[in-house]
Enzyme design. Structure first.
Site, PDB file in Angstrom:
ATOM      1  N   TYR A  72       1.091  -1.100   0.055  1.00 13.81           N
ATOM      2  CA  TYR A  72       0.197   0.082   0.023  1.00 13.81           C
ATOM      3  C   TYR A  72       1.383   1.361  -0.179  1.00 13.81           C
ATOM      4  O   TYR A  72       0.721   2.060  -0.265  1.00 13.81           O
ATOM      5  CB  TYR A  72      -0.892  -0.032   1.213  1.00 13.81           C
ATOM      6  CG  TYR A  72      -1.790   1.062   1.545  1.00 13.81           C
ATOM      7  CD1 TYR A  72      -3.640   0.639   0.499  1.00 13.81           C
ATOM      8  CD2 TYR A  72      -0.968   2.382   1.453  1.00 13.81           C
ATOM      9  CE1 TYR A  72      -3.591   1.797   0.479  1.00 13.81           C
ATOM     10  CE2 TYR A  72      -2.485   3.385   1.520  1.00 13.81           C
ATOM     11  CZ  TYR A  72      -3.955   3.555   0.954  1.00 13.81           C
ATOM     12  OH  TYR A  72      -4.897   4.154   1.213  1.00 13.81           O
ATOM     13  N   PHE A 124      -6.933  19.327 -24.568  1.00 15.88           N
ATOM     14  CA  PHE A 124      -7.987  17.855 -25.092  1.00 15.88           C
ATOM     15  C   PHE A 124      -9.378  18.353 -24.246  1.00 15.88           C
ATOM     16  O   PHE A 124      -9.967  18.910 -23.593  1.00 15.88           O
ATOM     17  CB  PHE A 124      -6.846  16.997 -25.032  1.00 15.88           C
ATOM     18  CG  PHE A 124      -7.546  15.689 -24.904  1.00 15.88           C
ATOM     19  CD1 PHE A 124      -8.042  14.930 -26.564  1.00 15.88           C
ATOM     20  CD2 PHE A 124      -7.988  14.263 -23.688  1.00 15.88           C
ATOM     21  CE1 PHE A 124      -8.348  13.361 -26.425  1.00 15.88           C
ATOM     22  CE2 PHE A 124      -8.235  13.658 -24.522  1.00 15.88           C
ATOM     23  CZ  PHE A 124      -8.280  12.910 -25.236  1.00 15.88           C
ATOM     24  N   ASP A 125     -10.546  17.705 -25.464  1.00 15.44           N
ATOM     25  CA  ASP A 125     -11.818  17.206 -24.462  1.00 15.44           C
ATOM     26  C   ASP A 125     -11.834  17.213 -22.861  1.00 15.44           C
ATOM     27  O   ASP A 125     -12.241  17.453 -22.124  1.00 15.44           O
ATOM     28  CB  ASP A 125     -12.527  16.290 -25.184  1.00 15.44           C
ATOM     29  CG  ASP A 125     -12.225  14.968 -25.382  1.00 15.44           C
ATOM     30  OD1 ASP A 125     -10.856  14.446 -24.548  1.00 15.44           O
ATOM     31  OD2 ASP A 125     -13.363  14.032 -25.536  1.00 15.44           O
ATOM     32  N   ASP A 215       0.183  19.131 -21.168  1.00 18.65           N
ATOM     33  CA  ASP A 215      -0.085  17.234 -21.610  1.00 18.65           C
ATOM     34  C   ASP A 215       0.531  16.726 -21.610  1.00 18.65           C
ATOM     35  O   ASP A 215       0.176  17.284 -23.556  1.00 18.65           O
ATOM     36  CB  ASP A 215      -1.465  17.953 -22.278  1.00 18.65           C
ATOM     37  CG  ASP A 215      -2.738  17.044 -22.288  1.00 18.65           C
ATOM     38  OD1 ASP A 215      -2.191  15.865 -22.083  1.00 18.65           O
ATOM     39  OD2 ASP A 215      -3.684  17.454 -22.868  1.00 18.65           O
ATOM     40  N   ALA A 217       0.804  12.987 -22.976  1.00 20.38           N
ATOM     41  CA  ALA A 217       0.792  11.954 -23.088  1.00 20.38           C
ATOM     42  C   ALA A 217       0.783  11.794 -24.821  1.00 20.38           C
ATOM     43  O   ALA A 217       1.311   9.970 -24.338  1.00 20.38           O
ATOM     44  CB  ALA A 217      -0.871  12.094 -23.894  1.00 20.38           C
ATOM     45  N   LYS A 258      -1.482   6.122 -23.983  1.00 21.58           N
ATOM     46  CA  LYS A 258      -0.476   6.715 -24.876  1.00 21.58           C
ATOM     47  C   LYS A 258       0.257   6.203 -25.244  1.00 21.58           C
ATOM     48  O   LYS A 258       1.320   4.716 -24.990  1.00 21.58           O
ATOM     49  CB  LYS A 258      -0.816   8.349 -25.173  1.00 21.58           C
ATOM     50  CG  LYS A 258      -2.064   8.365 -25.249  1.00 21.58           C
ATOM     51  CD  LYS A 258      -3.182   8.312 -24.496  1.00 21.58           C
ATOM     52  CE  LYS A 258      -5.082   8.902 -25.473  1.00 21.58           C
ATOM     53  NZ  LYS A 258      -5.346  10.026 -24.384  1.00 21.58           N
ATOM     54  N   HIS A 450     -20.542  13.507 -26.373  1.00 21.65           N
ATOM     55  CA  HIS A 450     -20.231  12.998 -26.987  1.00 21.65           C
ATOM     56  C   HIS A 450     -20.256  11.402 -26.937  1.00 21.65           C
ATOM     57  O   HIS A 450     -20.468  10.708 -27.893  1.00 21.65           O
ATOM     58  CB  HIS A 450     -19.018  13.024 -27.993  1.00 21.65           C
ATOM     59  CG  HIS A 450     -18.355  13.334 -26.987  1.00 21.65           C
ATOM     60  ND1 HIS A 450     -17.710  14.192 -26.116  1.00 21.65           N
ATOM     61  CD2 HIS A 450     -16.574  12.491 -27.198  1.00 21.65           C
ATOM     62  CE1 HIS A 450     -16.599  13.954 -26.181  1.00 21.65           C
ATOM     63  NE2 HIS A 450     -15.867  12.981 -25.815  1.00 21.65           N
TER      64      HIS A 450
HETATM   65  C1  LIG Z   1      -5.761  10.545 -23.524  1.00 24.19           C
HETATM   66  C2  LIG Z   1      -5.159  12.159 -23.325  1.00 24.19           C
HETATM   67  C3  LIG Z   1      -5.893  12.471 -21.958  1.00 24.19           C
HETATM   68  C4  LIG Z   1      -6.568  11.924 -20.974  1.00 24.19           C
HETATM   69  O1  LIG Z   1      -6.168  10.729 -20.285  1.00 24.19           O
HETATM   70  P1  LIG Z   1      -7.464   9.444 -20.014  1.00 24.19           P
HETATM   71  O2  LIG Z   1      -5.686   8.644 -19.953  1.00 24.19           O
HETATM   72  O3  LIG Z   1      -7.908   9.190 -21.310  1.00 24.19           O
HETATM   73  O4  LIG Z   1      -7.481   9.840 -18.762  1.00 24.19           O
HETATM   74  C5  LIG Z   1      -5.920  13.748 -21.806  1.00 24.19           C
HETATM   75  N1  LIG Z   1      -5.131  14.937 -23.110  1.00 24.19           N
HETATM   76  C6  LIG Z   1      -4.788  14.345 -23.931  1.00 24.19           C
HETATM   77  C7  LIG Z   1      -3.737  14.871 -25.106  1.00 24.19           C
HETATM   78  C8  LIG Z   1      -4.621  12.969 -24.664  1.00 24.19           C
HETATM   79  O5  LIG Z   1      -4.093  12.339 -25.759  1.00 24.19           O
END
Ligand SMILES: *Cc1c(COP(=O)(O)O)cnc(C)c1O
Length: 458
Positions: A72, A124-125, A215, A217, A258, A450
């Site tokens: 943990y 990103f969304d 961000d 990813a 990603k 969406h």
């Molecule tokens: C996928 C993604 C996110 C969100 O990540 P999740 O693992 O789906 O919660 C944020 N920003 C970008 C650019 C992404 O591609």
């Protein structure tokens, strides 16, 4: 003759995927309220809905799964993950989370308050969702070239420094918690941000005393593009490019689904101790203790290995090369796609593809449904449904681009699958004149509609 690139791996395990008939698919998509997210995976032959968490792990990652430490607190697997992230990114503090949006939730809870603004390149969304959920606003400062689908600009993810400075001049610095650079820029087409631009954003932000976060990813894919397209970085290794990119930031949120090459996971990494302390509390509330944050020990161990693998140049050449292979096939068929071809996906220009469907009837969604009905290939709409409504006026926001995204999972499909996808889309293209109407909304959620929207034929 120059040898072509080929996969730097061979296949050790396979998963059966199922073909279906056009009649079956027509019924399934109607039962799914014409929302591709509502389809069952067995109803899909080739799934290009997302490249998020859909890739294949390596034998070395599976070996890590077996050695995971599920303690943990103070898990050995966390230590492995932390030192790997420190090594790759140069950031000091690490907070694991269950995925990328959870990392956003943790970091934004610490930094974003009501009425703040967060400038960046096409957020990103989920990122935009987490900003607007806090009654703050995301301000898109992407360069104009990004919205011209034919423009061959090599770094269409770049931030327009004039737009950014305008934000810095308009709002007091207390209202701007940070500038957010998304690498690669998913929403505007998997397009990279140049090292030069990242450096310039840092310099400008320093002048106004605003922190810079990533961000991140798809940071490894972004680094690959920098190496290919930026003269001054040609002789650098991918890990060197990654290190330098992150050196211009104060921290990052990561969706490990990603370029982490795992099926679930995320993290926050940053340098500021105060922010780390506050974010740690939010990690405990939302995710779990700070040495696991919603991840199993074994998953942290597999992520540490995945992060190392995704910076491998041969891997990246094959990864980005496969996306390019599909894009080139589509262009040979005359299908309008975004150029240059992005890092993780092909973006089909739905407005050009289906000129007879009115924008009020969700053009890119209509194209996604047609492709599914044609061949069982599932893409995703990056258009008006995704852009959602204006939080103040509740009117539909019509984005400049209506795109159908075909996201390619990592290390998952072969180039024969790419050939199949290309022909499927060509068949839809050949009958595009017959497609003259789209869909209406029957029901939608108040935020991020969406995912769950229900549609009916117009
Ligand atoms: C996928 C993604 C996110 C969100 O990540 P999740 O693992 O789906 O919660 C944020 N920003 C970008 C650019 C992404 O591609």
């Amino acid at each position: 003759m120059k040898l072509p690139w080929a996969e730097p791996f061979k296949i050790k395990m396979v998963e059966t995927i199922q073909q279906s008939t056009a009649e079956e698919r027509a019924k399934w998509i109607e039962d799914a309220d014409f929302n591709l997210f509502n389809l069952k995976s067995e109803q899909v032959y080739i799934d290009l809905l997302t490249d998020s968490g859909t890739g294949a792990m390596s034998d070395k990652q599976w070996a890590e799964i077996m050695t995971g430490d599920e303690s943990y607190a103070g898990s050995r697997s966390f230590e492995k993950l932390k030192s790997t992230i420190q090594d790759i990114t140069g950031f000091k503090y690490v907070l694991p989370t269950h995925q990328g949006r959870a990392a956003e939730n943790v970091l934004f809870s610490a930094l974003i308050k009501e009425e703040m603004v967060v400038p960046g390149n096409s957020h990103f969304d989920t990122t935009k969702g987490h900003i607007e959920f806090r009654k703050a606003r995301a301000i898109d400062c992407t360069i104009e070239e990004a919205f011209d689908i034919e423009n061959p600009h090599p770094f269409k993810g770049n931030i327009d420094l004039n737009k950014l400075e305008e934000v810095y001049k308009t709002y007091p610095k207390e209202k701007i918690p940070f500038c957010l650079i998304t690498v690669t820029c998913n929403t505007s087409g998997g397009q990279p941000v140049s090292m030069e631009n990242i450096k310039a954003v840092r310099k400008l932000s320093n002048k106004y005393d605003i922190p810079v976060y990533f961000d991140a990813a798809r940071y490894a894919e972004n680094a690959w593009f920098i190496k290919q397209r930026e003269e001054s970085c040609k002789s650098m290794s991918i890990p060197e490019i990654v290190k330098e990119m992150f050196s211009y930031g104060d921290g990052m949120t990561m969706s490990s689904k990603k370029d982490g090459l795992v099926n679930i996971g995320g993290f926050v990494a940053l340098n500021n101790e105060e922010v780390f302390t506050v974010a740690s509390n939010f990690t405990i509330i939302f995710e779990g203790f700070i040495t696991y944050g919603g991840m199993a020990g074994r998953d942290m161990a597999a992520l540490a290995q995945g992060l190392r693998e995704s910076s491998n140049e041969q891997y990246l050449e094959c990864r980005v090369g496969q996306v390019e292979y599909l894009g080139n096939k589509l262009m040979e068929f005359g299908i309008p796609i975004q150029k240059p071809i992005g890092g993780h996906a092909i973006f089909v220009d739905a407005k050009k593809f289906l000129p007879n469907v009115p924008k009020e009837e969700y053009i890119a969604q209509t194209l996604g449904i047609e492709l599914y009905k044609e061949a069982g290939v599932r893409g995703v709409e990056i258009g008006t449904l995704l852009a959602d409504r204006d939080p103040d006026t509740r009117e539909n926001r019509y984005p400049k681009l209506e795109l159908l995204r075909l996201a390619i999972p990592r290390r998952t499909y072969t180039n024969n699958h790419m050939d199949y996808i290309a022909v499927a889309l060509k068949n839809v293209y050949d009958r595009r004149d017959e497609i003259t109407s789209g869909y209406n909304i029957k029901w939608e959620a108040p935020i991020m509609r969406h995912f769950t929207v229900k549609l009916e034929k117009s």
